[in-house]
Design a protein around this motif. Structure first.
Motif, PDB file in Angstrom:
ATOM      1  N   ASN A 171       0.727  -1.154  -0.108  1.00  0.00           N
ATOM      2  CA  ASN A 171      -0.056  -0.125   0.213  1.00  0.00           C
ATOM      3  C   ASN A 171       0.749   1.312   0.162  1.00  0.00           C
ATOM      4  N   GLY A 172       0.111   2.475  -0.096  1.00  0.00           N
ATOM      5  CA  GLY A 172       1.111   3.535  -0.049  1.00  0.00           C
ATOM      6  C   GLY A 172       0.955   4.559   1.237  1.00  0.00           C
ATOM      7  N   ASN A 173       0.700   3.792   2.394  1.00  0.00           N
ATOM      8  CA  ASN A 173       0.732   4.393   3.570  1.00  0.00           C
ATOM      9  C   ASN A 173       1.999   4.270   4.343  1.00  0.00           C
ATOM     10  N   ALA A 174       2.084   5.269   5.255  1.00  0.00           N
ATOM     11  CA  ALA A 174       3.339   5.192   6.165  1.00  0.00           C
ATOM     12  C   ALA A 174       2.779   6.018   7.329  1.00  0.00           C
ATOM     13  N   MET A 205      -3.387  -8.707   2.348  1.00  0.00           N
ATOM     14  CA  MET A 205      -4.772  -8.355   2.014  1.00  0.00           C
ATOM     15  C   MET A 205      -5.704  -7.535   2.867  1.00  0.00           C
ATOM     16  N   ALA A 206      -5.348  -7.418   4.089  1.00  0.00           N
ATOM     17  CA  ALA A 206      -6.031  -6.711   4.984  1.00  0.00           C
ATOM     18  C   ALA A 206      -5.782  -5.128   4.587  1.00  0.00           C
ATOM     19  N   LEU A 207      -4.640  -4.678   4.119  1.00  0.00           N
ATOM     20  CA  LEU A 207      -4.486  -3.257   3.875  1.00  0.00           C
ATOM     21  C   LEU A 207      -3.742  -3.327   2.603  1.00  0.00           C
ATOM     22  N   ASN A 208      -4.016  -3.852   1.574  1.00  0.00           N
ATOM     23  CA  ASN A 208      -3.695  -3.521   0.160  1.00  0.00           C
ATOM     24  C   ASN A 208      -4.296  -2.432  -0.644  1.00  0.00           C
ATOM     25  N   GLY A 209      -4.149  -1.297  -0.057  1.00  0.00           N
ATOM     26  CA  GLY A 209      -4.715   0.011  -0.837  1.00  0.00           C
ATOM     27  C   GLY A 209      -6.191   0.110  -0.415  1.00  0.00           C
TER      28      GLY A 209
END
Lengths: 388, 388
Positions: free
Chosen positions: A147-150, A250-254
């Motif tokens: 994902n694109g989060n940080a 899968m829980a946090l793929n974007g």
């Protein structure tokens, strides 16, 4: 279901031995690679040597940044940005868990930005460009590998803040479940809580008519619950580790499992305030916060909590009222966390009421937290008090 | 779970009115757009005018290729390739269902290939490059809007063949559920069968220990079953149409719901042989083939079929044997197809035994079909005979 747009360009390469594909994955990006990692665990496990051998095999120039903290700090990010600029880095390779990957994302975006990278976390600037990132995941937890989060901590200001951008999605992520065999028990537990918490943030929504998304969320939760204790009992259980790793991604793929629904993220906001001050592990903080958040909000949409109790925990309604059924699901969550050894109170970390005011004030700095129920400062304080 | 790699770069833009975002989505790719579509339905619905207005608003030069067949033909693909070359097309915009999108994929790859595009379908060449593609989906069915697969029919040789490549994933796909309001009943039915069939091909696998993937597959099936009749009863039911559309995409978005498992695809192979000769709708062919395929193979791994009966159809085991439970699930599938009006026999299309030999021989041209059970020519013939 709401309207949405979704894109997730990350390539994942999953399975035992996939680190052997690193050279081919890195080659298209250039010759100079910044390898970012945490402590010495990747050296002890032999992974570090494997990585260096792969990079050497394509004649890459290796630059290193080690010592990324469990709650990655702005100071480390700034060191990385300096290295990327001075060494003209082509690709950042994060080798580690979510903290290392998150740091890599901030470095990637910060390198291409003239101002202070902290601007992104304070919503003062938008990411327009970033260096490419690759990852080798060593911990099933954050989903940061796809994902694109940080999330970055500013130790000077005692702030822990998130940012997100399509530009910092990893170009590739290597997911080898055997790399998680050596993860210590408490970190495995924190990872499990983190994965489940990411699903909770998406599953508990006021958005109606999203039956597929609900089931996708439940699928991840059921599979995590089914595999967590197997991995804890036998850390080298490949299938259990593989299932947890895939669940984490899968829980946090974007946001794929919750497209078209409004997410909550209040509990993460509250947890960030705790670990900004006390530097406790993120997953442990979530284990403390989430059951208390659930109890504070479940009446907003009780049918979501009764569905959770029935479908995820297999609790039969019998003669239970909605209220009783919902509470049974929340209690099952707390019991599961306790059974796997996750903390349930702030007292576990000797945290008392001293900083409740500042934490609850900081949590709502940009406005009320969450969407399932809008949490104001007094709500946050109440949840924290109940967590003492 | 097996090792795997996964990447799906397609951006989906989902919801009512999202065609209004077309101009912005097209602009980055250039000025000359080949609009590919089927018959007159997009003109009658007003969608065609909307598309042209969007393209005009950015000063795009519009080239058109209409008349793409329900089983898209090589002749149409070759026409498109000629147009792309002569008009120096920058982007192919497919407006329609899976057939139109599949044709666009073949055109995109063929334009960048010096040889005969049919080489890709005959495994004689690999796709190395392709023109970019965008899509506006008007039918929930194939998932082609978010994957790199296509199926093309060669009417001269009576062959229907598939190909796949990362290069032909659409760059963007606009999914507006309201565009499916006007889809005729039989096409809605065929789409439902197609979506479910795509899941079946992934769900019925010999791969062990893939509990998340199993649940993701079941999630799609349950949601399709729950929404199909709603959409048939009230074609303008936004939520039902939206759920079906999302299910269609999720069912085959590059294999996400079945990563790390071996897929089957024998039933698709058999259906392709039927429609290569008789030109029947793909979904209708699958409705005829699949229950017969299930009955032919279920003993290979009966626990997968008992799980299917219990989790997807909610059939209680009671005193049933594995065999009885598995057969009850297969029967429930057939009954559901019949209830929504999908055909169950080849006789429905006046197809008799005349071409069973050639169909079963062609089906195994590249070797035995499928993986759940390897089907040889005599297996295929038996399944087709049972379907008469």
């Amino acid at each position: 279901m709401n309207s949405f747009s979704f894109q997730n360009p990350t390539k994942i390469v999953f399975g035992q031995g996939t680190v052997g594909q690193l050279a081919n994955l890195v080659a298209p990006f250039g010759k100079t690679v910044l390898v970012v990692y945490g402590g010495g665990s990747i050296k002890r496990s032999g992974l570090y040597d494997q990585v260096i051998a792969q990079l050497n095999s394509i004649g890459a120039k290796v630059v290193e940044l080690s010592g990324i903290e469990p709650n990655p700090r702005l100071t480390s990010v700034n060191k990385g940005i300096e290295l990327c600029r001075s060494e003209k880095v082509d690709l950042i390779l994060a080798v580690g868990g979510g903290s290392v990957i998150d740091a890599a994302k901030a470095i990637a975006a910060g390198t291409k930005y003239e101002g202070d990278v902290w601007d992104f976390m304070m919503h003062k600037a938008e990411i327009k460009d970033a260096l490419p990132i690759g990852t080798i995941l060593t911990l099933s937890a954050t989903g940061s590998e796809m994902n694109g989060n940080a999330v970055i901590s500013n130790w000077e200001t005692k702030q822990k803040r998130a940012f997100g951008s399509l530009h910092v999605y990893p170009r590739f992520s290597i997911l080898d479940p055997t790399l998680t065999y050596t993860v210590p028990r408490d970190q495995t537990v924190n990872g499990v809580v983190d994965i489940m918490s990411h699903v909770f943030e998406q599953y508990f929504t006021l958005t109606e008519n999203a039956p597929l998304q609900e089931r996708l969320c439940e699928s991840v939760l059921l599979t995590v619950i089914e595999n967590a204790e197997k991995a804890l009992e036998n850390p080298n259980d490949y299938e259990a580790r593989a299932n947890l790793m895939l669940c984490g991604t899968m829980a946090l793929n974007g946001g794929l499992i919750s497209v078209g629904t409004q997410n909550d993220w209040a509990s993460h906001g509250i947890e960030h305030e705790i670990s900004a001050i006390y530097d406790i592990p993120h997953g442990a903080g979530l284990s403390i916060v989430f059951p208390n958040w659930m109890k504070h909000v479940y009446k907003e949409r009780i049918d979501r909590f009764t569905q959770y109790a029935e479908r995820v925990w297999g609790i039969e309604r019998g003669t239970k009222s909605d209220e009783e059924l919902a509470l049974a699901g929340i209690e099952a969550t707390r019991e599961f966390f306790t059974r796997i050894g996750a903390p349930s109170t702030l007292a576990y970390y000797d945290i008392d009421s001293e900083h409740l005011d500042v934490m609850s004030r900081e949590a709502v700095l940009f406005g009320p937290l969450g969407n399932f129920k809008k949490l104001h400062q007094e709500d946050v304080r109440q949840i924290l008090e109940n967590a003492l």
